[in-house]
Design a protein around this motif. Structure first.
Motif, short mmCIF file in Angstrom:
data_model
loop_
_atom_site.label_atom_id
_atom_site.label_comp_id
_atom_site.label_asym_id
_atom_site.label_seq_id
_atom_site.Cartn_x
_atom_site.Cartn_y
_atom_site.Cartn_z
N LEU A 86 25.92 33.15 46.68
CA LEU A 86 27.09 33.38 46.80
C LEU A 86 28.02 32.75 47.84
CD1 LEU A 86 28.49 36.31 47.70
CD2 LEU A 86 27.33 36.60 49.93
N LEU A 102 31.01 29.43 35.35
CA LEU A 102 30.05 29.71 36.69
C LEU A 102 28.72 30.43 36.29
CD1 LEU A 102 32.95 29.96 37.82
CD2 LEU A 102 32.55 32.19 39.07
N LYS A 104 25.18 33.58 35.08
CA LYS A 104 25.41 34.65 35.90
C LYS A 104 24.75 34.82 37.19
CE LYS A 104 22.91 38.49 33.85
NZ LYS A 104 23.88 39.30 33.63
N THR A 107 28.63 33.97 42.46
CA THR A 107 29.39 34.52 42.70
C THR A 107 30.56 33.93 43.72
OG1 THR A 107 28.78 36.87 42.99
CG2 THR A 107 30.45 36.90 44.40
N LEU A 109 33.20 34.45 46.98
CA LEU A 109 33.64 35.17 47.65
C LEU A 109 34.46 34.75 48.05
CD1 LEU A 109 33.37 38.07 48.52
CD2 LEU A 109 31.96 37.38 49.77
N GLY A 150 29.72 34.39 35.78
CA GLY A 150 29.55 35.50 37.28
C GLY A 150 31.12 36.38 37.73
N ILE A 151 31.41 36.16 38.92
CA ILE A 151 32.53 37.18 39.37
C ILE A 151 33.09 36.01 40.89
CG2 ILE A 151 32.58 39.07 41.08
CD1 ILE A 151 29.67 40.18 40.26
N VAL A 152 34.29 36.58 40.24
CA VAL A 152 35.56 35.88 41.03
C VAL A 152 36.11 37.07 42.03
CG1 VAL A 152 37.92 34.73 40.93
CG2 VAL A 152 36.03 34.01 39.69
N ASP A 153 35.38 36.55 43.12
CA ASP A 153 36.10 38.05 44.11
C ASP A 153 36.88 37.73 45.21
OD1 ASP A 153 36.00 40.43 46.65
OD2 ASP A 153 34.12 40.84 45.35
N THR A 242 33.78 37.74 35.58
CA THR A 242 34.69 38.71 36.21
C THR A 242 35.35 38.58 36.95
OG1 THR A 242 33.01 40.55 35.76
CG2 THR A 242 34.24 40.87 37.14
N GLN A 244 38.21 40.49 40.21
CA GLN A 244 37.64 41.66 41.01
C GLN A 244 38.08 41.13 42.79
OE1 GLN A 244 33.73 42.91 40.68
NE2 GLN A 244 33.30 42.32 43.06
#
Length: 551
Positions: A86, A102, A104, A107, A109, A150-153, A242, A244
């Motif tokens: 994170l 990114l 898996k 993130t 954040l 991965g995730i981009v928040d 992702t 979001q």
């Protein structure tokens, strides 16, 4: 000369300049789709750990991530690796020849500390505006990517206002207890007093003559950024990630060329104001495939600038393929407009599923926009539980009609007149919608030359055509709850209804209205099944409904 003939003479003379420049065919076809050049990267890899980033969700790793990206670019490019973790960060600036990858469980954040986001010149709905710096941005880059699993928040909840009616009781209570301020009526939550003041005073963020971004410091909190903005970049790839929880639009490629968005997820809360999924603006050669969208506003949206500023830019969004995508919540599954003043053309949409969007295929504009939208092709589109219209054209976006319902019908054409024409939709299936097809053009510029073939629409109402010309329906099944009428025509001409199926108990098949409703042909259709074949109102003449090859 009658009033009708005088009106039509004015309209046709006004249309002449547009007709002279019309492209009747596209240089592309379903067997010759637009091509998109993909970026290529060296295999050299730099990890953000090597520059001091920490995956603890607390340490601000902005400098470390940007240092890794810059170092990679300066060495000729390659991959900047974001391992599992994170990673709390401020704004990230992409560089040429860099693939930000990114892993898996990784993130990015973005921090809720708004002081980390500088006031910059950006755009808002197609016009120059003061904005907070986007969490991810890049300008004049080539060979650039964000890939991985991965995730981009964007931590968007700290940026957005929300109305009480959009949340459950427990969600509203939690929002109020989190801080912020309420509107005087207690029904809207704002992130701050500064946001509330800018919103309730309807303050503009536009950069008019003599204005600089720093001049908007007293309303900084109101200037929500888009999550990712790439401006004037070439060979761009977004894949697998992702994106979001954006403060505003999720993905905003602007004036880019050779853009690929593949297997990406965009996710915003349903209550996210301006929470669009993807806004492709003034881009050339693009591919959007295999994506999943669940957002608070339009899902896949085509734009090209707004009003005079967009017309001066003069960059259409063109040569695109949109395929194999799934859209859940959103104001529209595939959307063009309303900021389309630079035009849009040669776009192919197929094998897409819309599940619960407000509208399905959505086209919107208004007087003053200008621009030409043409050669849009859609096939194999499957929709379920559409809240409003399955196929929707409206040239009165956000126009409040007079209380008597009358529209401004002055036959005036100028550079601000939007033109929507030359499109084909086929094999469209919709199970559940308020209306199957709604088309509303302008009296001085009808929606024109649209073919719709092989449609199966299970909807409350069937078809409504207002100020439309050259609309052709073939092999269309209308399964409607309301059968009076199944098809409404209002001041529209040169219409063809071929092989139309409808409820055999229909009380009224056609309602033809207006003296400009002419040359309406019905063929290969059993009109005798309806209790009443047609009614004619507001100057419409029975002779203008032509029945040929009737079953």
């Amino acid at each position: 000369m009658t009033t009708t003939h005088r009106f039509l003479s004015l309209v046709f003379s006004a249309l002449a300049p547009f007709a002279a420049t019309a492209q009747t065919t596209s240089p592309y076809s379903w067997t010759n789709l637009p091509k998109v050049t993909q970026p290529a990267f060296r295999k050299d890899t730099i990890t953000i750990l090597a520059h001091g980033a920490k995956p603890d969700g607390v340490t601000l790793s902005t400098k470390a991530i940007n240092a890794a990206i810059l170092a990679c670019s300066q060495k000729g490019g390659g991959v900047v690796l974001v391992p599992a973790g994170l990673w709390m960060t401020g704004p990230i600036e992409l560089k040429s020849n860099v693939n930000l990858h990114l892993k898996k469980a990784a993130t990015l954040l973005f921090t809720t500390d708004k002081s980390q986001y500088a006031l910059v010149e950006g755009t808002y709905e197609g016009k120059r505006a003061a904005r907070n710096q986007s969490p991810i941005s890049g300008v004049n880059l080539e060979n650039v990517a964000i890939t991985g699993q991965g995730i981009v928040d964007g931590n968007g909840d700290v940026w957005r206002a929300v109305h009480k009616s959009q949340l459950t009781e427990s969600q509203w209570k939690e929002k109020v207890e989190s801080g912020g301020v309420l509107k005087d009526d207690g029904k809207t939550w704002y992130p701050s007093e500064q946001f509330k003041r800018a919103s309730t005073e309807n303050r503009s963020m536009l950069l008019t003559a003599g204005k600089q971004p720093q001049d908007f410091a007293d309303m900084k909190d109101f200037l929500r950024p888009n999550l990712l903005v790439l401006t004037s970049c070439k060979k761009v790839l977004l894949e697998g990630v992702t994106f979001q929880n954006s403060p505003a639009w999720c993905l905003h490629p602007l004036m880019c060329q050779d853009l690929t968005i593949r297997n990406v997820t965009t996710k915003n809360p349903e209550y996210a104001h301006n929470g669009d999924g993807m806004d492709i603006e003034s881009c050339k050669n693009f591919l959007i495939e295999g994506c999943t969208l669940d957002v608070g506003d339009d899902a896949i949206c085509i734009k090209s600038g707004k009003d005079e500023e967009g017309r001066k830019r003069g960059m259409p969004t063109e040569n695109g393929v949109i395929r194999n995508n799934t859209v859940y919540n959103g104001h529209g599954g595939f959307v063009v407009g309303s900021e389309m003043s630079g035009g849009a053309r040669n776009i192919f949409v197929y094998n897409c599923t819309f599940m619960g969007t407000d509208k399905g295929l959505r086209f919107k504009s208004v007087r003053g926009r200008g621009g030409v939208v043409e050669h849009i092709y859609a096939k194999d589109i499957y929709m379920k539980n559409i809240a409003q219209e399955a196929i929707f054209f409206d040239m009165y976006y956000f126009v409040k009609f007079a209380t008597d319902g009358e529209r401004d019908e002055r036959p005036v054409v100028n550079e601000g007149t939007p033109v929507f024409r030359n499109m084909r939709f086929e094999n469209i299936v919709c199970s559940g919608a308020t209306k199957g097809v709604f088309v509303r053009g302008l009296p001085e510029m009808p929606i024109s030359n649209i073919t719709m073939e092989k449609l199966v629409l299970q909807t409350d109402k069937g078809v409504e055509l207002i100020d439309a010309s050259g609309i052709r329906f073939k092999q269309v099944q209308l399964i409607t709850k309301s059968t009076k009428p199944v098809i409404l025509v209002d001041n529209s001409n040169n219409l063809t209804f071929d092989s139309i199926q409808y409820d055999p108990q229909a009380s009224l098949l056609f309602s033809i209205n207006g003296e400009r409703s002419q040359a309406i042909e019905v063929k290969n259709t059993d009109v005798a099944k309806a209790q009443t074949k047609a009614e004619f109102n507001k100057g419409a003449l029975e002779k203008n409904l032509i029945l040929s090859s009737i079953k």
